[in-house]
Design an enzyme around this catalytic site. Structure first.
Site, PDB file in Angstrom:
ATOM      1  N   LEU A  75       0.838  -1.194   0.000  1.00  0.00           N
ATOM      2  CA  LEU A  75       0.000   0.000   0.000  1.00  0.00           C
ATOM      3  C   LEU A  75       0.874   1.246   0.000  1.00  0.00           C
ATOM      4  O   LEU A  75       1.890   1.307   0.695  1.00  0.00           O
ATOM      5  CB  LEU A  75      -0.916   0.006   1.218  1.00  0.00           C
ATOM      6  CG  LEU A  75      -1.932  -1.130   1.293  1.00  0.00           C
ATOM      7  CD1 LEU A  75      -2.790  -0.990   2.535  1.00  0.00           C
ATOM      8  CD2 LEU A  75      -2.802  -1.159   0.059  1.00  0.00           C
ATOM      9  N   ASP A 117       1.685  -3.917   5.433  1.00  0.00           N
ATOM     10  CA  ASP A 117       0.853  -3.529   4.292  1.00  0.00           C
ATOM     11  C   ASP A 117       1.309  -4.222   3.009  1.00  0.00           C
ATOM     12  O   ASP A 117       1.081  -3.732   1.906  1.00  0.00           O
ATOM     13  CB  ASP A 117       0.860  -2.012   4.119  1.00  0.00           C
ATOM     14  CG  ASP A 117       2.231  -1.461   3.742  1.00  0.00           C
ATOM     15  OD1 ASP A 117       3.250  -2.135   4.024  1.00  0.00           O
ATOM     16  OD2 ASP A 117       2.293  -0.361   3.163  1.00  0.00           O
TER      17      ASP A 117
END
Length: 192
Positions: A75, A117
């Protein structure tokens, strides 16, 4: 209809007692096995399951080469979400992203959360460029997703296609190198 006498009923009850406990134990073991393979926050496969699945996918392609692509994703700006909104919102973002990711792949593909992430996809059967349609769907879904677009969450993706003779480590390294090349190109405005 024939009814059971007391002795038969006792015997049936004893058999039930003998079989019920192992059955409950077996069902619980199945449940624990499933839980041990899934990331508790996102519901996608966890790192241990990824580490088990990637070699298996390569072995499968060695026997029946129908294509395998490994995609690695992380991300963009996730640290800012955690720093600004806190970890509960960060957890929500991870969970929603994983749901979105699963919606962008086929039933034969697998999604995993590697940690933090970072996510991975095993696409199979797959052409070498199979990651592109997934990437395009994902970009579109991120833009229109109410919660994720609110936090300006994006992601970067790098991929590598398995070829004969390529081992797990080399495939992972190739996908990782592609991820970082695309991240660098994206920052420079050169992303394909």
């Amino acid at each position: 209809q024939e009814t059971l006498d007391q002795q038969q009923q006792r015997k049936l009850h004893q058999l039930h007692q003998l079989l019920a406990q192992p059955l409950r134990l077996f069902l619980r073991m199945e449940q624990l096995d499933t839980q041990s393979r899934l990331d508790h926050l996102t519901g996608v496969g966890n790192r241990a399951f990824f580490d088990e699945s990637l070699p298996r996918a390569i072995q499968q392609n060695q026997r029946c080469p129908d294509g395998l692509t490994l995609a690695l994703l992380d991300l963009d700006h996730f640290k800012q979400v955690n720093d600004t909104w806190g970890h509960p919102v960060g957890d929500l973002v991870l969970s929603r992203f994983a749901q979105l990711l699963q919606g962008c792949i086929r039933g034969t593909d697998q999604a995993f959360r590697l940690g933090g992430d970072e996510f991975a996809l095993l696409l199979q059967p797959a052409e070498p460029e199979a990651w592109r349609p997934v990437w395009l769907r994902l970009q579109h879904m991120l833009m229109i997703h109410k919660e994720l677009s609110t936090f300006s969450v994006g992601c970067s993706l790098g991929a590598a296609s398995w070829q004969s003779g390529v081992d797990v480590h080399s495939l992972y390294e190739a996908a990782d190198a592609h991820l970082y090349a695309r991240k660098k190109a994206g920052k420079a405005g050169l992303l394909d």
